[in-house]
Design an enzyme around this catalytic site. Structure first.
Site, PDB file in Angstrom:
ATOM      1  N   MET A 497       0.821  -1.209   0.000  1.00 18.68           N
ATOM      2  CA  MET A 497       0.000   0.000   0.000  1.00 18.68           C
ATOM      3  C   MET A 497       0.856   1.260   0.000  1.00 18.68           C
ATOM      4  O   MET A 497       0.458   2.296  -0.520  1.00 18.68           O
ATOM      5  CB  MET A 497      -0.938   0.005   1.222  1.00 18.68           C
ATOM      6  CG  MET A 497      -2.085  -0.987   1.111  1.00 18.68           C
ATOM      7  SD  MET A 497      -3.270  -0.798   2.449  1.00 18.68           S
ATOM      8  CE  MET A 497      -2.386  -1.578   3.805  1.00 18.68           C
ATOM      9  N   CYS A 498       2.034   1.205   0.593  1.00 19.30           N
ATOM     10  CA  CYS A 498       2.924   2.362   0.629  1.00 19.30           C
ATOM     11  C   CYS A 498       3.905   2.295  -0.537  1.00 19.30           C
ATOM     12  O   CYS A 498       4.219   1.216  -1.033  1.00 19.30           O
ATOM     13  CB  CYS A 498       3.704   2.400   1.947  1.00 19.30           C
ATOM     14  SG  CYS A 498       2.657   2.570   3.406  1.00 19.30           S
TER      15      CYS A 498
END
Length: 626
Positions: A497-498
């Site tokens: 997600m990052c």
């Protein structure tokens, strides 16, 4: 009255408005550049009630010859020598400089005595600190062998007649009155023993002519050697005009006579010294900031890239989609290149992890809209920046359309922003977010620059354009795909997600993206410039792929794919015809995009070919024993 040596007063006192130095700064950067040659200046003579001499005012219009076109004023033409280095200003031989300017006035005056009046400014402009040092001289000269003495001073009868003549002949400084009291322009052949000399006088001291009289009388004597006594009317605009009876000594009859010169202006303390001014505290700080920001850019045009077009960069309206790490660095680089109109779009908020990687944010921005916080930061850095932040969810292909009304509004807002801007930077986190802006950018014929990051790699590319050469059109971000983009954001772990990347990668990709953008603008073909052509900044690559594991950068070029899910002709034309109705279906169903673009057929053909290639032979008799 006993015979006495004539005393003189200063002819002019100079006054400089701050606009003069602002215009000097602009001209130095954009026109004069490295030249320290004389540049023309123009000024008008303004009578003074409080000073002992008339004034010469200098402002931003003093570089323009039209500033002295007024027929009701007396003008003086001079020059400015602006040095590139303070050492040049200091080391200048001031005496020799004045001597040279006086000789120029002498030679001009021999042709036309009215041209023996001039001024000259030497200066140095520190454009970084907005400080200026300058010194003005008014060349006064007298023949070394000439002595001028006064035998009588009286008032002038019927002075209004002479004042009217000078008021009607503003370009004249000297004239002649004949025995019939008729006034005419001066010429060396028009004077006789019954004539009188009229001189326009700028002094305000009683019965004391300005030092310009030395110029005129020296020229007069040189051209009229036999004249030893003369009556001179010093005509002023007020009621202090006077007449002097003068004796002129014999002079050496030299082809090139020697001159005694003076004329450097004294400062307010009465000393012969230059003046300095610090405008950084006197004028609008925003104006100083605006010119200072452009300083480094304009210096490029002096030597390194004289043909670079900076205005075309400054005039661009840039849309940045994604206000994260890439968006922040791209914004700063664009601002450094002189772009003044930026709109940042993002749907996220600032988290505590952002400020160390995203330079437009700080600790106190936590929880704020990324787009709006980034725009506010740009304005704090440079208040003249026209930066806007827009919080917006960009519709993504392959994601379920849960609320059609909201998504349609987002689409319409995105389309509106794309139409309002010249260039689009695609800097979002996912592939599917870039699909719709790629399509719309093509339809609206915009410059589209794409940048994407890996852990230790990056991609920077400029998109080809639908309206370009059909055979040589460059590809877009999706031209290498054999499937339409789908949802890549769901069901991801934290590290997915990052954006997990080496911190320096974003800076490298951002700077290259901006440099490609600037290079594109230097050619009128913009989107359609080929990789084989060069601009004033050099090559304009299609793709740059960098790898930090071995610190290499590859310069690649790929043509537009005829079945591309984003820029192919079928996709663009269907979007143009159906607009939101097609996009609404395409966002929800990537397979529709594959059918329209022709990718579905390509996949089928590949599968059929693969099936034929691996069709096992079932007849045992045809088996070969190995």
């Amino acid at each position: 009255m006993n015979e006495s040596t004539v005393k003189y007063s200063t002819a002019f006192r100079s006054f400089f408005d701050t606009s003069f130095f602002q215009e000097l700064s602009r001209l130095k950067l954009e026109v004069f550049k490295l030249s320290s040659e004389a540049q023309k200046l123009y000024s008008k003579v303004e009578p003074s009630k409080s000073s002992e001499s008339s004034h010469l005012f200098f402002n931003g219009n003093s570089f323009n010859p039209d500033s002295i076109s007024d027929a009701n004023s007396t003008s003086v033409i001079g020059s400015i020598f602006n040095f590139n280095k303070i050492e040049g200003f200091k080391d200048l031989d001031k005496h020799q400089f004045l001597q040279d300017r006086a000789i120029e006035s002498w030679e001009a005056g021999l042709d036309d005595i009215n041209k023996a009046v001039s001024f000259h400014v030497i200066s140095f402009a520190d454009l970084k600190k907005y400080k200026f040092i300058y010194w003005v001289c008014f060349p006064y000269f007298q023949l070394e062998s000439l002595e001028i003495s006064c035998t009588n001073v009286t008032e002038i009868e019927n002075c209004a007649k002479y004042q009217d003549w000078f008021n009607n002949n503003r370009s004249q400084w000297v004239s002649i009155v004949d025995s019939n009291c008729e006034i005419g322009s001066y010429s060396k052949n028009a004077f006789n023993k019954n004539s009188k000399l009229l001189i326009r006088d700028t002094s305000k001291m009683k019965n004391t002519p300005s030092a310009l009289a030395k110029n005129f009388l020296s020229i007069f004597k040189y051209q009229n050697l036999e004249v030893k006594e003369i009556s001179v009317y010093f005509v002023r605009e007020d009621d202090s005009s006077f007449q002097m009876s003068l004796k002129l000594s014999s002079i050496d009859n030299e082809v090139t006579p020697k001159l005694k010169t003076s004329g450097w202006e004294k400062n307010l303390l009465g000393r012969l010294a230059p003046l300095s001014i610090d405008l950084s505290t006197l004028i609008d700080p925003l104006k100083v900031a605006g010119q200072s920001v452009d300083l480094n850019l304009k210096l490029m045009k002096w030597r390194i890239a004289p043909d670079i077009d900076l205005d075309v960069i400054k005039e661009r309206k840039v849309l940045i989609l994604g206000a994260g790490t890439l968006g922040c660095y791209v914004s700063r680089s664009l601002m450094a290149w002189g772009v003044r109109k930026l709109t940042l779009v993002d749907n996220g908020t600032v988290s505590f992890s952002n400020p160390v990687r995203q330079p437009l944010f700080e600790f106190n921005d936590e929880g704020k809209s990324k787009a709006e916080a980034a725009a506010a930061s740009l304005k704090r850095i440079f208040p003249l920046m026209d930066a806007t932040g827009v919080t917006l969810n960009i519709p993504m292909i392959g994601h379920v359309v849960s609320n059609e009304e909201n998504i349609k509004k987002d689409y319409e807002k995105l389309l509106e922003l794309i139409k309002e801007h010249d260039t689009i930077f695609l800097l979002m986190d996912s592939r599917e977010t870039r699909w719709l802006p790629t399509v719309l950018g093509n339809i609206e014929n915009k410059i589209v620059i794409n940048a994407a990051l890996g852990f230790d790699s990056y991609l920077v590319m400029r998109h080809g354009n639908y309206y370009g050469n059909a055979e040589k059109r460059l590809g877009c971000y999706f031209c290498n795909d054999v499937v339409a983009p789908t949802d890549s954001l769901s069901d991801r772990t934290l590290d997915q997600m990052c954006t997990v990347t080496r911190p320096g990668v974003a800076l490298m990709a951002s700077s290259l993206a901006v440099e490609v953008f600037v290079s594109i603008l230097q050619d009128e073909k913009r989107n359609n410039i080929s990789t084989e052509e060069k601009t004033v900044l050099g090559e304009v690559p299609h793709q740059l792929r960098g790898f930090l594991n071995n610190f290499t950068t590859l310069k690649l070029e790929t043509p537009a794919y005829e079945h591309c899910s984003a820029c192919s002709k079928p996709i663009i034309e269907v979007c143009q015809e159906q607009g939101w109705e097609f996009l609404k279906q395409a966002l929800a169903d990537p397979l529709l995009v594959e059918r329209v673009s022709g990718l579905e057929k390509v996949k089928q053909e590949v599968e059929e070919l693969a099936a034929k290639s691996f069709d096992w032979v079932s007849d045992d008799e045809e088996l070969v024993e190995l």
